[in-house]
Design a protein around this motif. Structure first.
Motif, PDB file in Angstrom:
ATOM      1  N   LEU A 172      95.567  10.555  72.378  1.00  0.00           N
ATOM      2  CA  LEU A 172      94.430  10.331  73.426  1.00  0.00           C
ATOM      3  C   LEU A 172      94.837  10.150  74.759  1.00  0.00           C
ATOM      4  O   LEU A 172      95.848   9.293  75.014  1.00  0.00           O
ATOM      5  CB  LEU A 172      93.560   9.066  72.899  1.00  0.00           C
ATOM      6  CG  LEU A 172      93.012   9.302  71.565  1.00  0.00           C
ATOM      7  CD1 LEU A 172      92.432   8.037  71.124  1.00  0.00           C
ATOM      8  CD2 LEU A 172      92.084  10.325  71.469  1.00  0.00           C
TER       9      LEU A 172
ATOM     10  N   GLY B 274      92.991  14.336  72.375  1.00  0.00           N
ATOM     11  CA  GLY B 274      91.590  14.001  72.841  1.00  0.00           C
ATOM     12  C   GLY B 274      91.676  13.601  74.238  1.00  0.00           C
ATOM     13  O   GLY B 274      92.461  12.808  74.949  1.00  0.00           O
TER      14      GLY B 274
ATOM     15  N   ASP C 247      86.220  14.294  74.106  1.00  0.00           N
ATOM     16  CA  ASP C 247      85.313  13.285  73.350  1.00  0.00           C
ATOM     17  C   ASP C 247      83.817  13.238  74.175  1.00  0.00           C
ATOM     18  O   ASP C 247      83.491  13.712  75.137  1.00  0.00           O
ATOM     19  CB  ASP C 247      86.142  11.975  73.712  1.00  0.00           C
ATOM     20  CG  ASP C 247      86.086  11.389  75.227  1.00  0.00           C
ATOM     21  OD1 ASP C 247      84.944  10.785  75.525  1.00  0.00           O
ATOM     22  OD2 ASP C 247      86.843  11.734  75.817  1.00  0.00           O
TER      23      ASP C 247
ATOM     24  N   HIS D 113      86.327  19.286  67.463  1.00  0.00           N
ATOM     25  CA  HIS D 113      86.226  17.967  67.103  1.00  0.00           C
ATOM     26  C   HIS D 113      86.109  17.951  65.541  1.00  0.00           C
ATOM     27  O   HIS D 113      86.346  16.984  64.828  1.00  0.00           O
ATOM     28  CB  HIS D 113      84.937  17.312  67.565  1.00  0.00           C
ATOM     29  CG  HIS D 113      84.642  15.707  67.086  1.00  0.00           C
ATOM     30  ND1 HIS D 113      83.894  15.319  66.216  1.00  0.00           N
ATOM     31  CD2 HIS D 113      85.272  14.563  67.651  1.00  0.00           C
ATOM     32  CE1 HIS D 113      83.798  14.115  66.035  1.00  0.00           C
ATOM     33  NE2 HIS D 113      84.652  13.603  66.954  1.00  0.00           N
TER      34      HIS D 113
END
Length: 219
Positions: A13, A68, A91, A216
């Motif tokens: 992330l 992400g 996201d 996703h």
């Protein structure tokens, strides 16, 4: 502090955060599976985040399956250069926040300007910013919900922008890409036929990067 042990990191992330006012940022990279910080560096440009990938090393870069992030171009460009096999996953928070700024705010301002001769209506729209940007379930009380509902019923443009915000958020609720893509196509058709330029422009830009949302479903 003990040095970070990378182990078998496969999902990352990436996000930036403000150090202080004046657009000074830092970047944080975390291990998405183990929820631990791997690296923090000043800035958010390609050159400033590149040291993370150099530190990660070529072999570990090859193991990264998904990253992400928001839609910041510098992050995506560096991931594609160093981890070309990794899927980009946008996201929900950042995409919806951008929708708020580029669509909700713009439509609200346009409507307030259109109603400049109706002082009461103009002030009502100007004062509704945070209620329009927020989630219905998080509004503080019943009275606030009633006022917002009355505003939306009286203003078709704001109603359209508000309803499509929730429909956009729903794209992250799918686990099957086929269904998510159908939902996206429905959303895109509604946005394009809305007649609202901010909404149409946003939909056009998002369409060029929709794979980063649909990914996703797998991650």
């Amino acid at each position: 502090l003990e040095p970070v042990k990378l182990g078998n990191v496969t999902m990352l992330l990436m996000d930036e955060f403000a150090l202080r006012k004046g657009h000074r940022y830092a970047t944080v990279v975390t291990d998405a599976e183990r929820k631990r910080v791997l690296w923090v560096g000043k800035g958010r440009s390609r050159e400033e985040v590149r040291p993370f990938f150099e530190w990660l090393g070529k072999q570990r870069c090859k193991r990264i399956l998904a990253v992400g992030m928001d839609m910041w171009a510098a992050f995506e460009a560096e991931v594609r250069q160093h981890c070309p096999q990794a899927e980009i996953v946008y996201d929900q928070f950042h995409v919806v926040a951008n929708y708020g700024k580029e669509v909700i705010d713009r439509v609200r301002i346009d409507e307030a300007n259109r109603l400049k001769d109706d002082k009461a209506a103009r002030e009502l729209i100007k004062g509704a910013r945070w209620n329009l940007l927020g989630n219905w379930e998080n509004l503080p009380d019943r009275e606030t919900k009633i006022r917002l509902n009355e505003l939306l019923e009286a203003n078709q443009s704001l109603m359209t922008a508000y309803v499509l915000k929730d429909a956009l958020k729903a794209l992250w609720g799918y686990t099957r890409e086929g269904w998510a893509r159908k939902a996206w196509e429905t959303w895109l058709e509604m946005a394009q036929s809305s007649g609202l330029k901010p909404l149409m422009n946003f939909a056009r830009k998002l369409g060029r990067r929709i794979d980063g949302i649909l990914s996703h479903c797998r991650w």
